[in-house]
Write a protein that holds these residues in place. Sequence first.
Motif, PDB file in Angstrom:
ATOM      1  N   LEU A   1       1.097  -9.443 -14.814  1.00 49.54           N
ATOM      2  CA  LEU A   1       0.947 -10.551 -13.873  1.00 49.54           C
ATOM      3  C   LEU A   1       0.962 -10.004 -12.456  1.00 49.54           C
ATOM      4  N   ILE A   2       1.845  -9.023 -12.226  1.00 46.42           N
ATOM      5  CA  ILE A   2       1.924  -8.349 -10.935  1.00 46.42           C
ATOM      6  C   ILE A   2       1.683  -6.860 -11.145  1.00 46.42           C
ATOM      7  N   GLU A   3       0.772  -6.311 -10.345  1.00 44.42           N
ATOM      8  CA  GLU A   3       0.539  -4.867 -10.363  1.00 44.42           C
ATOM      9  C   GLU A   3       0.585  -4.358  -8.927  1.00 44.42           C
ATOM     10  N   VAL A   4       1.432  -3.364  -8.707  1.00 39.22           N
ATOM     11  CA  VAL A   4       1.576  -2.757  -7.392  1.00 39.22           C
ATOM     12  C   VAL A   4       0.978  -1.356  -7.472  1.00 39.22           C
ATOM     13  N   VAL A   5       0.046  -1.047  -6.577  1.00 37.05           N
ATOM     14  CA  VAL A   5      -0.690   0.219  -6.657  1.00 37.05           C
ATOM     15  C   VAL A   5      -0.591   0.981  -5.338  1.00 37.05           C
ATOM     16  N   GLY A   6       0.020   2.164  -5.390  1.00 31.54           N
ATOM     17  CA  GLY A   6       0.059   3.053  -4.228  1.00 31.54           C
ATOM     18  C   GLY A   6       0.627   2.428  -2.984  1.00 31.54           C
ATOM     19  N   LEU A   7       1.659   1.615  -3.142  1.00 31.41           N
ATOM     20  CA  LEU A   7       2.193   0.852  -2.013  1.00 31.41           C
ATOM     21  C   LEU A   7       3.127   1.713  -1.156  1.00 31.41           C
ATOM     22  N   ASN A   8       2.895   1.676   0.141  1.00 36.91           N
ATOM     23  CA  ASN A   8       3.745   2.351   1.127  1.00 36.91           C
ATOM     24  C   ASN A   8       4.099   1.353   2.219  1.00 36.91           C
ATOM     25  N   HIS A   9       5.319   1.493   2.770  1.00 33.59           N
ATOM     26  CA  HIS A   9       5.712   0.596   3.849  1.00 33.59           C
ATOM     27  C   HIS A   9       6.690   1.301   4.770  1.00 33.59           C
ATOM     28  N   ARG A  10       6.623   0.935   6.025  1.00 34.75           N
ATOM     29  CA  ARG A  10       7.534   1.516   7.009  1.00 34.75           C
ATOM     30  C   ARG A  10       7.874   0.487   8.071  1.00 34.75           C
ATOM     31  N   TYR A  11       9.016   0.688   8.699  1.00 44.18           N
ATOM     32  CA  TYR A  11       9.413  -0.101   9.860  1.00 44.18           C
ATOM     33  C   TYR A  11       9.478   0.867  11.027  1.00 44.18           C
ATOM     34  N   GLY A  12       8.493   0.787  11.907  1.00 39.66           N
ATOM     35  CA  GLY A  12       8.407   1.766  12.988  1.00 39.66           C
ATOM     36  C   GLY A  12       8.128   3.137  12.409  1.00 39.66           C
ATOM     37  N   GLU A  13       8.972   4.095  12.744  1.00 44.56           N
ATOM     38  CA  GLU A  13       8.810   5.456  12.231  1.00 44.56           C
ATOM     39  C   GLU A  13       9.545   5.666  10.909  1.00 44.56           C
ATOM     40  N   ARG A  14      10.339   4.673  10.493  1.00 43.22           N
ATOM     41  CA  ARG A  14      11.160   4.838   9.277  1.00 43.22           C
ATOM     42  C   ARG A  14      10.385   4.430   8.038  1.00 43.22           C
ATOM     43  N   LYS A  15      10.216   5.379   7.133  1.00 44.83           N
ATOM     44  CA  LYS A  15       9.528   5.103   5.867  1.00 44.83           C
ATOM     45  C   LYS A  15      10.511   4.400   4.934  1.00 44.83           C
ATOM     46  N   VAL A  16      10.126   3.220   4.426  1.00 43.94           N
ATOM     47  CA  VAL A  16      11.011   2.417   3.584  1.00 43.94           C
ATOM     48  C   VAL A  16      10.619   2.507   2.115  1.00 43.94           C
ATOM     49  N   LEU A  17       9.326   2.466   1.841  1.00 44.20           N
ATOM     50  CA  LEU A  17       8.817   2.562   0.469  1.00 44.20           C
ATOM     51  C   LEU A  17       7.702   3.592   0.431  1.00 44.20           C
ATOM     52  N   GLU A  18       7.676   4.382  -0.653  1.00 48.44           N
ATOM     53  CA  GLU A  18       6.695   5.452  -0.745  1.00 48.44           C
ATOM     54  C   GLU A  18       6.017   5.470  -2.114  1.00 48.44           C
ATOM     55  N   ASN A  19       4.717   5.283  -2.123  1.00 51.77           N
ATOM     56  CA  ASN A  19       3.877   5.406  -3.323  1.00 51.77           C
ATOM     57  C   ASN A  19       4.444   4.627  -4.510  1.00 51.77           C
ATOM     58  N   ILE A  20       4.659   3.339  -4.308  1.00 50.22           N
ATOM     59  CA  ILE A  20       5.189   2.485  -5.371  1.00 50.22           C
ATOM     60  C   ILE A  20       4.064   2.052  -6.298  1.00 50.22           C
ATOM     61  N   ASN A  21       4.207   2.361  -7.584  1.00 52.66           N
ATOM     62  CA  ASN A  21       3.269   1.920  -8.615  1.00 52.66           C
ATOM     63  C   ASN A  21       4.071   1.201  -9.687  1.00 52.66           C
ATOM     64  N   LEU A  22       3.694  -0.047  -9.954  1.00 55.71           N
ATOM     65  CA  LEU A  22       4.531  -0.882 -10.812  1.00 55.71           C
ATOM     66  C   LEU A  22       3.688  -1.945 -11.504  1.00 55.71           C
ATOM     67  N   ASN A  23       3.987  -2.185 -12.789  1.00 54.82           N
ATOM     68  CA  ASN A  23       3.354  -3.270 -13.533  1.00 54.82           C
ATOM     69  C   ASN A  23       4.438  -4.188 -14.075  1.00 54.82           C
ATOM     70  N   ILE A  24       4.282  -5.480 -13.844  1.00 53.97           N
ATOM     71  CA  ILE A  24       5.242  -6.455 -14.351  1.00 53.97           C
ATOM     72  C   ILE A  24       4.485  -7.478 -15.173  1.00 53.97           C
ATOM     73  N   ASN A  25       4.887  -7.633 -16.415  1.00 55.00           N
ATOM     74  CA  ASN A  25       4.147  -8.463 -17.361  1.00 55.00           C
ATOM     75  C   ASN A  25       4.523  -9.932 -17.269  1.00 55.00           C
ATOM     76  N   LYS A  26       3.612 -10.784 -17.704  1.00 54.81           N
ATOM     77  CA  LYS A  26       3.873 -12.214 -17.734  1.00 54.81           C
ATOM     78  C   LYS A  26       5.071 -12.520 -18.627  1.00 54.81           C
ATOM     79  N   GLY A  27       5.994 -13.331 -18.102  1.00 59.66           N
ATOM     80  CA  GLY A  27       7.114 -13.801 -18.886  1.00 59.66           C
ATOM     81  C   GLY A  27       8.273 -12.849 -19.025  1.00 59.66           C
ATOM     82  N   GLU A  28       8.175 -11.648 -18.454  1.00 61.98           N
ATOM     83  CA  GLU A  28       9.287 -10.711 -18.608  1.00 61.98           C
ATOM     84  C   GLU A  28      10.284 -10.843 -17.463  1.00 61.98           C
ATOM     85  N   ALA A  29      11.494 -10.361 -17.727  1.00 61.69           N
ATOM     86  CA  ALA A  29      12.523 -10.281 -16.694  1.00 61.69           C
ATOM     87  C   ALA A  29      12.631  -8.812 -16.304  1.00 61.69           C
TER      88      ALA A  29
END
Length: 361
Positions: A3-31
């Motif tokens: 249901l949700i797929e995250v591909v190569g996600l990166n995030h930063r606040y200013g110069e601070r890297k918060v998330l690096e190369n996040i790859n994730l699959n979350i299926n329908k109905g799962e916890a």
Amino acid sequence: MSLIEVVGLNHRYGERKVLENINLNINKGEAFCLIGSTGAGKTTLLRLIDLLETPASGDIYFDGLCIPKSGRQRLEIRRRMAFVLQKPQVFNLSVYDNVASGLRWRREKKDRIDKKVNEILEMVGLEDYRNRNARTLSGGEAQRVALARAMVIEPEILLLDEPTANLDPGSTAKIEQLVSYISEQGNTTIIMATHDMPQGQHLANRIGVLLDGKIVQTGDVEQVFRSPQDEEVANFVGMENIIEGVVTANNEGMVTLDIGGGAIQAVSDFPVGERVYVCVRPEDITLALSRTQSSARNSFYGKITQVVSFGPLTRVEMDCGFRLVSLVTKVSVEELSLQKRKEVYASFKATGVHLIKRRAK
């Protein structure tokens, strides 16, 4: 299906890297539960999935569709999600009006709103509080209001950020029961962030370990907590017994490990000469006052150096020529009269040993 797929996600606040190369699959109905220490990036990842922020780079897919960075389609997708914050936000209104707010914004009919709100208040055990001002409630009650307000709109995805942080044990139990109930219905995909690992263990179908902004392991509860993939994950998930060893023999999958003055047997396909970490969960170690006949291949004599109680369980630390920690019941402590300097035998099965290859330093 994801249901949700995250591909190569990166995030930063200013110069601070918060998330690096996040790859994730979350299926329908799962916890799905994200576990990680404070500051690991769990809340940021939830905010990105909920489309409250736009990632610095990478993509998020919802039901196979790549979510655009802006526009009406992005808003429509976000309306199919609900986010419950760590500190519940309630309006200066009655409990009923708090829960009904999302339905009113969606211009639902009055009789349908009344029916749905009353049903959800009963589900969360707040039917007698419907006319109370939500800001007069306790933290646990306010969190139930926030959950009810999220669930009443029937979201496809429910995001929970540390849903029981700073709550008393009774309130925590009620929130966990609600989350478990929602999960069992199978209609809502739950993505929860927590640093409470026992909570993640009993509420999640799958777990992702997020450390220093990186997803370092995903899997079911058994895989993550009993078979961590490296020393960092092992330490984080409470694998207190991590001992350096070298494989000295492998007899058709039953290996013998030299741990420096002692030997441990384990089930593994590691070859002779492999340098490993020998991992044993504390709850897999049994204690006795004498060496007994059992199916456990590993038994060590030791002296207790520390005994600390945690409710119904007790942590017993021993010196067996190496440090060993066992987690036993209060009944066992009383029956064996376990105390500091007591001599004991600690035993565990070869199948209870998990080996991790040591990286060259």
